[in-house]
Design a protein around this motif. Structure first.
Motif, PDB file in Angstrom:
ATOM      1  N   LEU A  26      39.629  41.969  44.364  1.00 48.82           N
ATOM      2  CA  LEU A  26      39.767  43.070  43.405  1.00 48.82           C
ATOM      3  C   LEU A  26      41.087  43.811  43.601  1.00 48.82           C
ATOM      4  O   LEU A  26      41.706  44.265  42.641  1.00 48.82           O
TER       5      LEU A  26
ATOM      6  N   ALA B 202      40.698  38.733  34.347  1.00 53.00           N
ATOM      7  CA  ALA B 202      40.202  39.173  35.654  1.00 53.00           C
ATOM      8  C   ALA B 202      39.333  38.106  36.294  1.00 53.00           C
ATOM      9  O   ALA B 202      39.456  37.818  37.494  1.00 53.00           O
TER      10      ALA B 202
ATOM     11  N   LEU C 143      43.962  42.424  41.580  1.00 48.07           N
ATOM     12  CA  LEU C 143      43.951  42.474  40.122  1.00 48.07           C
ATOM     13  C   LEU C 143      44.856  43.596  39.620  1.00 48.07           C
ATOM     14  O   LEU C 143      44.954  44.646  40.243  1.00 48.07           O
TER      15      LEU C 143
ATOM     16  N   GLN D  28      42.828  45.357  34.543  1.00 44.64           N
ATOM     17  CA  GLN D  28      41.763  44.380  34.756  1.00 44.64           C
ATOM     18  C   GLN D  28      40.694  44.954  35.679  1.00 44.64           C
ATOM     19  O   GLN D  28      39.495  44.752  35.457  1.00 44.64           O
ATOM     20  N   ARG D  29      41.123  45.671  36.732  1.00 47.25           N
ATOM     21  CA  ARG D  29      40.153  46.286  37.643  1.00 47.25           C
ATOM     22  C   ARG D  29      39.260  47.270  36.900  1.00 47.25           C
ATOM     23  O   ARG D  29      38.046  47.324  37.117  1.00 47.25           O
TER      24      ARG D  29
ATOM     25  N   VAL E  77      36.735  45.366  34.694  1.00 46.92           N
ATOM     26  CA  VAL E  77      35.678  44.768  35.523  1.00 46.92           C
ATOM     27  C   VAL E  77      34.716  45.850  36.015  1.00 46.92           C
ATOM     28  O   VAL E  77      33.494  45.667  36.007  1.00 46.92           O
TER      29      VAL E  77
ATOM     30  N   ASN F  54      41.464  35.298  37.537  1.00 44.22           N
ATOM     31  CA  ASN F  54      42.162  35.682  38.765  1.00 44.22           C
ATOM     32  C   ASN F  54      41.222  35.710  39.960  1.00 44.22           C
ATOM     33  O   ASN F  54      41.570  35.258  41.052  1.00 44.22           O
ATOM     34  N   LEU F  55      40.009  36.259  39.750  1.00 43.22           N
ATOM     35  CA  LEU F  55      39.059  36.350  40.854  1.00 43.22           C
ATOM     36  C   LEU F  55      38.673  34.960  41.353  1.00 43.22           C
ATOM     37  O   LEU F  55      38.523  34.738  42.552  1.00 43.22           O
TER      38      LEU F  55
END
Length: 199
Positions: free
Chosen positions: A142, A184, A145, A149-150, A153, A187-188
């Motif tokens: 997290l 996101a 990010l 995006q954080r 999410v 990426n995660l």
């Protein structure tokens, strides 16, 4: 995560209507239900903890002061989160610690404007998860990010908001919400690997 219904008590909409009619107990219950949620959300926009607490305090003081003129709402959580975001952004913009609302809406990353911004509030989001190792994995991912995006999410998966609510709160269109969440998640998936989080 906020509770829409207190244990053995009325739901938030009922509490809201009681509060509007001057019920101090209902008002106190709303405060207890949401003070931590609002604090955690504000941590996306400010590192000044004292300012966050002051804004939350001011918000609830104003709510009580204007209780007779405040209308009903079907989502107390959305109402409070939208209100505290407006209040905090006004303070930060005035102090030149955050880009203007227009810049945020146009997609400029607030994190880029805040050197030293503290992303450690993600710890708060996952503090109650059972698996401490996965907590570390998620926390590390997290932090990587982009701020927008954080936030998306956080709203979608930790606050259980709909895409429509996220769109309104972040002042972006629905497609942008989808794009942020999809980005996101992509990426995660890339960040959460055994190599990235090896102890």
């Amino acid at each position: 995560m906020p509770r829409s219904r207190t244990q053995n008590g009325p739901d938030d909409e009922t509490l809201w209507n009681l509060f509007r009619n001057g019920d101090e107990t209902a008002f106190a219950r709303l405060y207890q239900n949401y003070v931590q949620t609002l604090y955690h959300y504000c941590a996306h926009f400010a590192t000044d903890r004292a300012l966050i607490k002051d804004c939350i305090h001011d918000l609830f003081v104003e709510l009580w002061k204007h209780r007779t003129t405040i209308g009903p709402t079907t989502s107390v959580r959305f109402y409070l989160m939208a209100s505290i975001k407006r209040k905090l952004v006004r303070h930060l913009t005035a102090e030149q610690k955050l880009v203007s609302q227009d810049d945020v809406t146009n997609g400029r990353r607030v994190g880029d404007m805040l050197p030293g911004a503290d992303p450690s509030h993600e710890n708060l989001l996952i503090a109650h998860e059972e698996d401490s190792y996965m907590n570390d994995c998620l926390h590390q991912a997290l932090e990587k990010l982009p701020r927008r995006q954080r936030e998306a999410v956080h709203l979608r998966y930790f606050q259980n908001m709909s895409n429509e609510e996220i769109s309104a709160l972040m002042q972006i269109n629905i497609q942008s919400v989808y794009n942020l969440i999809f980005g996101a998640m992509s990426n995660l998936k890339r960040y959460i690997t055994p190599e990235n989080v090896a102890l």
